[in-house]
Design a protein around this motif. Structure first.
Motif, short mmCIF file in Angstrom:
data_model
loop_
_atom_site.label_atom_id
_atom_site.label_comp_id
_atom_site.label_asym_id
_atom_site.label_seq_id
_atom_site.Cartn_x
_atom_site.Cartn_y
_atom_site.Cartn_z
N ASP A 177 -41.03 2.72 6.22
CA ASP A 177 -40.65 3.23 4.90
C ASP A 177 -39.05 2.77 4.68
O ASP A 177 -38.29 3.63 4.77
CB ASP A 177 -40.72 4.67 4.87
CG ASP A 177 -40.52 5.26 3.70
OD1 ASP A 177 -40.64 4.56 2.42
OD2 ASP A 177 -40.25 6.56 3.38
N THR A 178 -38.92 1.57 4.57
CA THR A 178 -37.68 0.77 4.19
C THR A 178 -37.42 0.37 2.74
O THR A 178 -38.51 0.43 2.05
CB THR A 178 -37.20 0.13 5.35
OG1 THR A 178 -38.08 -1.24 4.94
CG2 THR A 178 -37.59 0.48 6.57
N THR A 179 -36.39 -0.40 2.75
CA THR A 179 -36.02 -0.99 1.25
C THR A 179 -36.95 -2.03 1.03
O THR A 179 -36.95 -2.33 -0.19
CB THR A 179 -34.65 -1.20 1.01
OG1 THR A 179 -34.24 -2.14 2.00
CG2 THR A 179 -33.41 -0.14 0.89
N GLU A 180 -37.32 -2.55 2.15
CA GLU A 180 -38.08 -3.73 2.12
C GLU A 180 -39.76 -3.48 1.89
O GLU A 180 -40.43 -4.21 1.30
CB GLU A 180 -37.89 -4.75 3.27
CG GLU A 180 -36.42 -5.25 3.41
CD GLU A 180 -36.25 -6.05 4.61
OE1 GLU A 180 -37.11 -6.33 5.47
OE2 GLU A 180 -34.93 -6.50 4.90
N TYR A 181 -40.07 -2.20 2.43
CA TYR A 181 -41.50 -2.11 2.72
C TYR A 181 -41.84 -0.83 2.04
O TYR A 181 -40.83 0.05 1.83
CB TYR A 181 -41.77 -2.07 4.03
CG TYR A 181 -41.66 -3.25 4.87
CD1 TYR A 181 -42.36 -4.50 4.51
CD2 TYR A 181 -40.73 -3.48 5.88
CE1 TYR A 181 -42.02 -5.67 5.10
CE2 TYR A 181 -40.40 -4.46 6.48
CZ TYR A 181 -40.99 -5.73 6.19
OH TYR A 181 -40.91 -6.91 6.97
N GLN A 182 -43.12 -0.62 1.63
CA GLN A 182 -43.75 0.58 1.14
C GLN A 182 -44.94 0.96 1.75
O GLN A 182 -45.71 0.19 1.93
CB GLN A 182 -43.61 0.52 -0.57
CG GLN A 182 -43.92 1.71 -1.28
CD GLN A 182 -44.00 1.57 -2.78
OE1 GLN A 182 -44.78 0.46 -3.18
NE2 GLN A 182 -43.39 2.32 -3.50
N ASP A 230 -45.35 -5.17 1.00
CA ASP A 230 -43.91 -5.85 0.95
C ASP A 230 -43.50 -5.95 -0.53
O ASP A 230 -44.26 -6.25 -1.31
CB ASP A 230 -44.18 -7.34 1.30
CG ASP A 230 -42.72 -8.24 1.39
OD1 ASP A 230 -41.70 -7.98 0.50
OD2 ASP A 230 -42.83 -9.00 2.29
N LYS A 231 -42.47 -5.05 -0.71
CA LYS A 231 -41.93 -4.79 -1.99
C LYS A 231 -41.33 -6.10 -2.73
O LYS A 231 -41.38 -6.06 -4.19
CB LYS A 231 -40.77 -3.89 -1.99
CG LYS A 231 -41.06 -2.55 -1.42
CD LYS A 231 -39.69 -1.53 -1.58
CE LYS A 231 -40.18 -0.24 -1.07
NZ LYS A 231 -38.89 0.71 -1.26
N THR A 232 -40.95 -7.25 -1.99
CA THR A 232 -40.56 -8.61 -2.53
C THR A 232 -41.47 -9.32 -3.08
O THR A 232 -41.54 -9.54 -4.24
CB THR A 232 -39.53 -9.20 -1.59
OG1 THR A 232 -38.70 -8.41 -0.98
CG2 THR A 232 -39.16 -10.63 -2.34
#
Length: 463
Positions: free
Chosen positions: A319-324, A358-360
């Motif tokens: 649960d980071t800025t890169e992943y959801q 992957d949020k990107t």
């Protein structure tokens, strides 16, 4: 809200258990004859109890059988509130006939059929029992032996169906399944009876079958000592089917004692009756009555737990800025986050999937976990009521016992909150006033006859 991990085991709620033994049937001897006299084969018509007894009656002349015992004669006595009142009197005006009269039954037209020793043979020689039809209960009445009965075999303890079209009786005639079998015959257009037919191996055993009894419900009761679970003569019941007769069912254990129980009379509402038993050493008539069980501990109906908090500790590292973190449920739910709240629509099995996005790129990288959630009704009786209950209109309630675990119900007992007490899987009642009512449904463990479970639910009756 319930916090749930896919390794969590849901603990079902249990109901209160009462320690007192459930007394469903009260049974006690009927005091109508002397202490040493036998009394057998009770029959109730209107408010009169008919039966047979070997009680000595006439002081001037007495007949004995080949064993030196008093002969059985037919008697009657008035019933008041189901209790014998007064002194028994002979059915035929006098009780001093030179032959045994063991049992009586009646047809819908008031005709009487008496099981007695053949009048043309000596009692001392042990004459066979046969069935005689009587048109009168006068002092000098003489019966006519049914011509369809074999002369060299005993036939007796008959019962006639509610419509008068079928008779069932016991006999030791040759060609049967056991010592005595049950046979039936039907009424002919001329008013006679057809030749007897054996009721078959589904009813008859190598042992004794006797004392058949037609009940108003369509059940046919009888006594047998030839079945695996018989303890002496025990009572069973069957009913007529398109192909013959249904597999017999054993009657209540409280009525079937450790010795011989036979000769049943059962009230139309199946709440009380009389039975012959030798459980105390001599054949006597017993009165029994079904008493409605009490349920001291009763739990309010619980709704199933449908809302849960979904959480997986291992997902926190993703649960980071890169992943959801994405939660998917098979009921169409889609939520994001390490911990989410979700309510399922109803009981059932649901698939839950936890994946990493992957949020990107917007692509799901992999599945982090998958598991199944089974939502069940609480482990209690579930009362199902109509959607709308109106004053003055019949309302039917149904009990759902499927959620029960390892608790075979003996039967179900309803207290409708309006004074009605009903037995069965469903209960129909009418409420006479609007308002709130507390409807209870209880059951007893069929194995122990001790443990009791009860559930209640508040319902609203509208105008």
């Amino acid at each position: 809200m319930t916090k749930l991990s896919y390794l969590l085991v849901l603990i079902l709620c249990t109901l209160g258990v009462a320690n007192a033994r459930a007394q469903e049937i009260d049974i006690r001897p009927v005091k109508i004859m002397g202490v040493n006299a036998n009394a057998i084969y009770p029959v109730v018509v209107d408010s009169t109890l008919f039966f047979s007894s070997d009680q000595k009656w006439d002081l001037t002349k007495t007949y004995f059988d080949q064993r030196g015992k008093h002969l059985y004669q037919l008697f009657k006595i008035e019933l008041r509130e189901r209790k014998p009142s007064g002194t028994p009197t002979p059915y035929f005006g006098r009780a001093n006939r030179p032959y045994n009269q063991y049992a009586i039954c009646f047809d819908p037209d008031g005709g009487a059929y008496v099981s007695q020793n053949n009048m043309n043979a000596s009692v001392v020689r042990g004459a066979p029992v046969s069935i005689f039809e009587y048109a009168s209960d006068a002092d000098n009445a003489e019966g006519t032996r049914l011509s369809n009965m074999p002369s060299k075999a005993s036939c007796g303890m008959a019962s006639v169906s509610m419509d008068g079209k079928m008779m069932i009786f016991a006999s030791d005639m040759r060609g049967g399944e056991g010592r005595t079998d049950l046979y039936f015959c039907t009424k002919t257009p001329s008013g006679g009876w057809t030749e007897p037919q054996n009721m078959g191996a589904v009813i008859n055993t190598p042992g004794i079958e006797t004392s058949p009894y037609f009940h108003t419900s369509g059940k046919i009761f009888f006594a047998s000592d030839g079945r695996e679970d018989s303890q002496g003569l025990d009572l069973f019941y069957t009913y007529k089917t398109a192909d013959g007769f249904a597999e017999p069912v054993k009657f209540d254990d409280e009525i079937n004692g450790m010795r011989d129980d036979y000769g049943l009379y059962y009230s139309q509402d199946e709440k009380w009756g009389f039975v012959t038993s030798n459980r105390d050493g001599t054949d006597k008539i017993y009165y029994f009555e079904r008493t409605f069980p009490t349920f001291e501990e009763c739990e309010e109906t619980q709704a199933p737990e449908l809302c849960y908090t979904l959480y997986e500790a291992s997902a926190e590292s993703y649960d980071t800025t890169e992943y959801q973190i994405i939660w998917r449920t098979s009921d169409g739910g889609l939520q994001t986050g390490v911990e989410v709240d979700h309510c399922f629509p109803k009981v059932g099995n649901y698939q839950i999937e936890l994946s990493v996005l992957d949020k990107t790129t917007g692509e799901e990288m992999f599945s982090l976990a998958e598991f199944e959630l089974e939502i069940e009704w609480p482990n209690q009786l579930r009362i199902v009521e109509p959607e709308v209950i109106k004053v003055g209109q019949p309302a039917t309630f149904v009990v759902d016992a499927e959620p029960f675990k390892d608790f075979p119900p003996l039967d179900f007992y309803w207290d409708m909150g309006n004074g009605d007490q009903i037995k069965g899987t469903q209960a129909t009642t009418t409420f006479e006033a609007p308002g709130k009512y507390k409807v209870k449904c209880g059951t007893i463990d069929a194995r122990t006859r001790v443990d009791k479970r009860c559930t209640w639910k508040e319902i609203i009756v509208v105008k």
